[in-house]
Design a protein around this motif. Structure first.
Motif, mmCIF file in Angstrom:
data_model
loop_
_atom_site.group_PDB
_atom_site.id
_atom_site.type_symbol
_atom_site.label_atom_id
_atom_site.label_comp_id
_atom_site.label_asym_id
_atom_site.label_seq_id
_atom_site.Cartn_x
_atom_site.Cartn_y
_atom_site.Cartn_z
ATOM 1 N N HIS A 1 12.993 26.833 16.048
ATOM 2 C CA HIS A 1 13.889 26.050 16.581
ATOM 3 C C HIS A 1 13.578 25.281 18.226
ATOM 4 C CE1 HIS A 1 15.617 27.141 12.924
ATOM 5 N NE2 HIS A 1 15.715 28.850 13.318
ATOM 6 N N GLU A 2 12.611 25.333 17.971
ATOM 7 C CA GLU A 2 12.089 23.701 19.419
ATOM 8 C C GLU A 2 11.814 22.556 18.706
ATOM 9 O OE1 GLU A 2 12.517 28.288 20.904
ATOM 10 O OE2 GLU A 2 10.434 27.389 19.934
ATOM 11 N N TRP A 3 12.351 21.834 19.856
ATOM 12 C CA TRP A 3 11.368 20.394 19.432
ATOM 13 C C TRP A 3 10.840 20.013 20.487
ATOM 14 C CZ3 TRP A 3 12.201 16.926 23.689
ATOM 15 C CH2 TRP A 3 13.574 16.854 24.558
ATOM 16 N N ILE B 1 14.996 23.009 22.880
ATOM 17 C CA ILE B 1 15.777 23.795 21.601
ATOM 18 C C ILE B 1 16.712 22.611 20.712
ATOM 19 C CG2 ILE B 1 15.793 26.281 21.892
ATOM 20 C CD1 ILE B 1 18.806 26.411 22.230
ATOM 21 N N THR B 2 16.607 23.149 19.284
ATOM 22 C CA THR B 2 17.296 21.684 18.163
ATOM 23 C C THR B 2 18.809 21.696 18.255
ATOM 24 O OG1 THR B 2 17.215 23.432 16.380
ATOM 25 C CG2 THR B 2 15.048 21.943 17.006
ATOM 26 N N GLY C 1 23.817 24.938 18.208
ATOM 27 C CA GLY C 1 24.962 25.714 16.963
ATOM 28 C C GLY C 1 25.107 26.784 16.727
ATOM 29 N N GLU C 2 23.737 27.406 16.260
ATOM 30 C CA GLU C 2 24.488 28.641 15.866
ATOM 31 C C GLU C 2 24.407 29.731 17.060
ATOM 32 O OE1 GLU C 2 22.935 29.944 12.575
ATOM 33 O OE2 GLU C 2 23.747 28.351 12.003
ATOM 34 N N VAL D 1 27.512 33.442 23.949
ATOM 35 C CA VAL D 1 28.262 34.176 24.699
ATOM 36 C C VAL D 1 27.975 35.303 23.115
ATOM 37 C CG1 VAL D 1 30.713 34.859 23.951
ATOM 38 C CG2 VAL D 1 30.736 32.258 24.886
ATOM 39 N N LYS D 2 27.476 35.157 22.646
ATOM 40 C CA LYS D 2 27.120 36.264 21.312
ATOM 41 C C LYS D 2 25.724 36.585 21.377
ATOM 42 C CE LYS D 2 27.416 32.425 17.567
ATOM 43 N NZ LYS D 2 27.793 32.410 16.508
#
Length: 126
Positions: A13-15, A27-28, A33-34, A62-63
């Protein structure tokens, strides 16, 4: 969710936006979003030569905390200093002001192994 057609993507998920023998990496939109709200970006590899797949930093949300991986072999030539004070730029503008690093590409042929926007879209929808 945005997946700009002019960029190349990794399965992690890198661009990457190629500009001659250099490139900008981030990152995408899907990845940010994830992750959720990004609270800290740590990149201490400026000036280092790293191989494709090696970790160039981490992004803390945060998570969770997630590693950032080099899309191709290269030297980290610049780090986006704005992320130190505004890590939320990764969420707000992942393909613009939220970029992570600039690299000098060691092997241009590795770009052929990256995903197109269409292939990346298929991967995340699978």
């Amino acid at each position: 969710m945005k997946i700009p057609a002019e960029l190349k993507y990794t399965e992690d998920h890198e661009w990457i936006r190629v500009e001659g023998d250099s490139a900008i990496v981030g990152i995408t939109d899907f990845a940010q979003g994830e992750l959720g709200d990004v609270v800290f970006v740590e990149i201490e590899t400026e000036g280092e030569e790293l191989d494709k797949g090696e970790t160039f930093g981490t992004v803390e949300a945060v998570k969770t905390v997630s590693d950032l991986f080099m899309p191709v072999d290269g030297v980290v030539s610049e780090v986006n200093e704005a992320l130190a004070d505004e890590p939320e730029l990764v969420n707000k503008d992942p393909y613009g002001k939220g970029w992570m690093i600039k690299i000098k590409i060691s092997d241009q042929s590795e770009l052929e192994n990256l995903l197109s926007a269409e292939d990346y879209k298929k991967m995340i929808e699978a």
